[in-house]
Motif scaffolding. Structure first.
Motif, PDB file in Angstrom:
ATOM      1  N   LYS A  54       3.566  -4.080   4.065  1.00 10.37           N
ATOM      2  CA  LYS A  54       3.158  -4.981   2.977  1.00 10.37           C
ATOM      3  C   LYS A  54       2.123  -4.379   2.037  1.00 10.37           C
ATOM      4  O   LYS A  54       2.210  -4.556   0.814  1.00 10.37           O
ATOM      5  CB  LYS A  54       2.665  -6.308   3.557  1.00 10.37           C
ATOM      6  CG  LYS A  54       3.817  -7.186   4.069  1.00 10.37           C
ATOM      7  CD  LYS A  54       3.357  -8.588   4.377  1.00 10.37           C
ATOM      8  CE  LYS A  54       4.496  -9.429   4.936  1.00 10.37           C
ATOM      9  NZ  LYS A  54       5.506  -9.752   3.885  1.00 10.37           N
ATOM     10  N   ASN A  55       1.137  -3.689   2.568  1.00  8.99           N
ATOM     11  CA  ASN A  55       0.118  -3.107   1.687  1.00  8.99           C
ATOM     12  C   ASN A  55       0.696  -1.989   0.826  1.00  8.99           C
ATOM     13  O   ASN A  55       0.425  -1.911  -0.382  1.00  8.99           O
ATOM     14  CB  ASN A  55      -1.058  -2.585   2.518  1.00  8.99           C
ATOM     15  CG  ASN A  55      -1.860  -3.722   3.139  1.00  8.99           C
ATOM     16  OD1 ASN A  55      -2.015  -4.783   2.534  1.00  8.99           O
ATOM     17  ND2 ASN A  55      -2.369  -3.515   4.343  1.00  8.99           N
ATOM     18  N   ARG A  85       2.960  -2.919  -2.433  1.00 12.37           N
ATOM     19  CA  ARG A  85       2.346  -3.229  -3.732  1.00 12.37           C
ATOM     20  C   ARG A  85       2.349  -1.994  -4.641  1.00 12.37           C
ATOM     21  O   ARG A  85       2.696  -2.074  -5.820  1.00 12.37           O
ATOM     22  CB  ARG A  85       0.909  -3.704  -3.550  1.00 12.37           C
ATOM     23  CG  ARG A  85       0.758  -5.014  -2.825  1.00 12.37           C
ATOM     24  CD  ARG A  85      -0.694  -5.485  -2.854  1.00 12.37           C
ATOM     25  NE  ARG A  85      -0.934  -6.399  -1.763  1.00 12.37           N
ATOM     26  CZ  ARG A  85      -1.655  -6.100  -0.675  1.00 12.37           C
ATOM     27  NH1 ARG A  85      -2.237  -4.913  -0.574  1.00 12.37           N
ATOM     28  NH2 ARG A  85      -1.801  -6.993   0.282  1.00 12.37           N
ATOM     29  N   ASN A  92       3.175 -12.885  -1.116  1.00 14.02           N
ATOM     30  CA  ASN A  92       2.966 -13.625   0.123  1.00 14.02           C
ATOM     31  C   ASN A  92       2.075 -14.832  -0.171  1.00 14.02           C
ATOM     32  O   ASN A  92       1.329 -14.847  -1.154  1.00 14.02           O
ATOM     33  CB  ASN A  92       2.297 -12.721   1.162  1.00 14.02           C
ATOM     34  CG  ASN A  92       3.234 -11.635   1.676  1.00 14.02           C
ATOM     35  OD1 ASN A  92       4.032 -11.864   2.569  1.00 14.02           O
ATOM     36  ND2 ASN A  92       3.136 -10.446   1.087  1.00 14.02           N
ATOM     37  N   GLU A 107      -2.969 -13.017   4.939  1.00 21.29           N
ATOM     38  CA  GLU A 107      -3.956 -11.953   4.689  1.00 21.29           C
ATOM     39  C   GLU A 107      -3.598 -11.075   3.495  1.00 21.29           C
ATOM     40  O   GLU A 107      -4.427 -10.311   3.014  1.00 21.29           O
ATOM     41  CB  GLU A 107      -4.124 -11.083   5.936  1.00 21.29           C
ATOM     42  CG  GLU A 107      -2.874 -10.343   6.368  1.00 21.29           C
ATOM     43  CD  GLU A 107      -3.096  -9.529   7.637  1.00 21.29           C
ATOM     44  OE1 GLU A 107      -3.659  -8.409   7.517  1.00 21.29           O
ATOM     45  OE2 GLU A 107      -2.713  -9.995   8.733  1.00 21.29           O
ATOM     46  N   TRP A 108      -2.358 -11.170   3.008  1.00 16.84           N
ATOM     47  CA  TRP A 108      -1.916 -10.316   1.897  1.00 16.84           C
ATOM     48  C   TRP A 108      -1.861 -11.047   0.559  1.00 16.84           C
ATOM     49  O   TRP A 108      -1.829 -10.400  -0.493  1.00 16.84           O
ATOM     50  CB  TRP A 108      -0.512  -9.759   2.191  1.00 16.84           C
ATOM     51  CG  TRP A 108      -0.388  -9.171   3.557  1.00 16.84           C
ATOM     52  CD1 TRP A 108      -0.841  -7.945   3.984  1.00 16.84           C
ATOM     53  CD2 TRP A 108       0.210  -9.797   4.693  1.00 16.84           C
ATOM     54  NE1 TRP A 108      -0.554  -7.773   5.308  1.00 16.84           N
ATOM     55  CE2 TRP A 108       0.097  -8.888   5.777  1.00 16.84           C
ATOM     56  CE3 TRP A 108       0.841 -11.020   4.911  1.00 16.84           C
ATOM     57  CZ2 TRP A 108       0.582  -9.182   7.055  1.00 16.84           C
ATOM     58  CZ3 TRP A 108       1.330 -11.321   6.175  1.00 16.84           C
ATOM     59  CH2 TRP A 108       1.196 -10.405   7.234  1.00 16.84           C
ATOM     60  N   ASP A 162      -4.486 -10.382  -2.410  1.00 15.67           N
ATOM     61  CA  ASP A 162      -4.376  -9.008  -2.905  1.00 15.67           C
ATOM     62  C   ASP A 162      -3.061  -8.809  -3.651  1.00 15.67           C
ATOM     63  O   ASP A 162      -3.013  -8.074  -4.651  1.00 15.67           O
ATOM     64  CB  ASP A 162      -4.476  -8.008  -1.748  1.00 15.67           C
ATOM     65  CG  ASP A 162      -5.893  -7.899  -1.194  1.00 15.67           C
ATOM     66  OD1 ASP A 162      -6.845  -8.211  -1.948  1.00 15.67           O
ATOM     67  OD2 ASP A 162      -6.059  -7.517  -0.024  1.00 15.67           O
ATOM     68  N   ASP A 163      -2.006  -9.450  -3.167  1.00 14.06           N
ATOM     69  CA  ASP A 163      -0.727  -9.406  -3.890  1.00 14.06           C
ATOM     70  C   ASP A 163      -0.895  -9.963  -5.292  1.00 14.06           C
ATOM     71  O   ASP A 163      -0.460  -9.370  -6.281  1.00 14.06           O
ATOM     72  CB  ASP A 163       0.337 -10.252  -3.163  1.00 14.06           C
ATOM     73  CG  ASP A 163       0.891  -9.591  -1.919  1.00 14.06           C
ATOM     74  OD1 ASP A 163       0.636  -8.395  -1.699  1.00 14.06           O
ATOM     75  OD2 ASP A 163       1.588 -10.291  -1.151  1.00 14.06           O
TER      76      ASP A 163
END
Length: 285
Positions: free
Chosen positions: A46-47, A50, A72, A77-78, A81-82
């Motif tokens: 996931k990180n 991006r 998300n 937790e994402w 930041d997404d």
């Protein structure tokens, strides 16, 4: 092209973590793409997804395809930041999953500013709050998440989608009341063209602008189903001509194929021709 005037017949999900899929999407005849950072991306990727997606969008090549990024949820937790990352991407809209109330959109808008928001409608709470969600000033479109909704409803899969009709109808009413784009849920059996055709026609008959897709093999059937047919285009032209003839003469009532043609029919006919023209323009770009 104005966002609400352009076609949204086929809206294909593409994993944001797979460079090969992101590249292939540049040449697919879809009207819109949902670049997915949520369900299609494993936790461990996931990180990195991006950055992969940001690079792909910066490279361009997607032409006139409408570019939507699904993040998300903000409760993960994402999510935040997404959302921040999408504001720096070459995206046309951001798609928030599992929208349950306008407050969810408020929270996202605080991060994304003026970027248009689309809402995944996929929970019973979301269905009950559809009108309030659609009225949110930053919302531009709705996407039916019928798989998640079926899970929440504990409903059975039926070809006629009877268990889904109340939910589909509530969201359609809400979207149409606010002038939003609304696209139907996915059809899971991606090798079943006939079943897909039937479900596309049902969605089109109900009033959906298009359908979300999980596989490129579904694009042609969907594009055909949600585009005006030659017969519809021809009828629209004859209705407009008949109405204009009566208006000019000031006598009688316009009739086409034994049916009276009124102002509202002419408005629909003009919309049909405008949609056909927009599809042609999109194909030419």
């Amino acid at each position: 092209m104005d966002m609400r005037q352009r076609p949204y017949r086929s809206v294909l999900y593409i994993p944001g973590s797979k460079p090969r899929a992101l590249d292939k999407a540049r040449n697919l005849p879809v009207d819109a793409i949902i670049f997915d950072l949520e369900d299609a991306v494993p936790v461990e990727e996931k990180n990195a997804a991006r950055d992969i997606l940001k690079e792909a969008l910066a490279a361009g090549g997607y032409g006139a395809r409408f570019k939507i990024v699904r993040i998300n949820g903000l409760d993960t937790e994402w999510g935040k930041d997404d959302a921040k990352a999408v504001t720096e991407m070459d995206a046309d809209a951001i798609l928030l999953p599992k929208v349950a109330s306008p407050a969810d959109l408020d929270a996202l808008a605080k991060i994304t500013g003026d970027l248009p928001i689309w809402a995944m409608m996929e929970s019973p709470r979301g269905m009950l709050n559809a009108a309030a969600i659609a009225a949110h000033p930053k919302l531009a479109g709705m996407v039916m998440g019928t798989n998640d909704l079926a899970k929440e409803l504990q409903s059975r899969n039926r070809a006629d989608r009877l268990p889904m009709l109340t939910s589909l109808g509530l969201c359609l009413l809400a979207a149409k009341a606010e002038g939003l784009i609304i696209v139907d849920g996915v059809y899971n059996a991606f090798k079943d063209d006939e079943g897909l055709k039937v479900e596309c026609e049902q969605g089109r008959d109900m009033g959906f602008d298009g359908k979300t897709l999980i596989h490129p093999a579904q694009v042609d059937v969907t594009n055909a189903a949600f585009a005006p047919s030659e017969a519809e285009i021809e009828l629209a032209k004859r209705q407009i001509a008949a109405f204009e003839e009566v208006e000019a003469s000031g006598q009688g009532v316009a009739v086409v194929d034994g049916r009276i043609v009124e102002n509202l029919h002419v408005a629909t006919a003009l919309e049909t021709l405008a949609k056909a023209k927009a599809i042609e323009a999109l194909a030419a770009e």
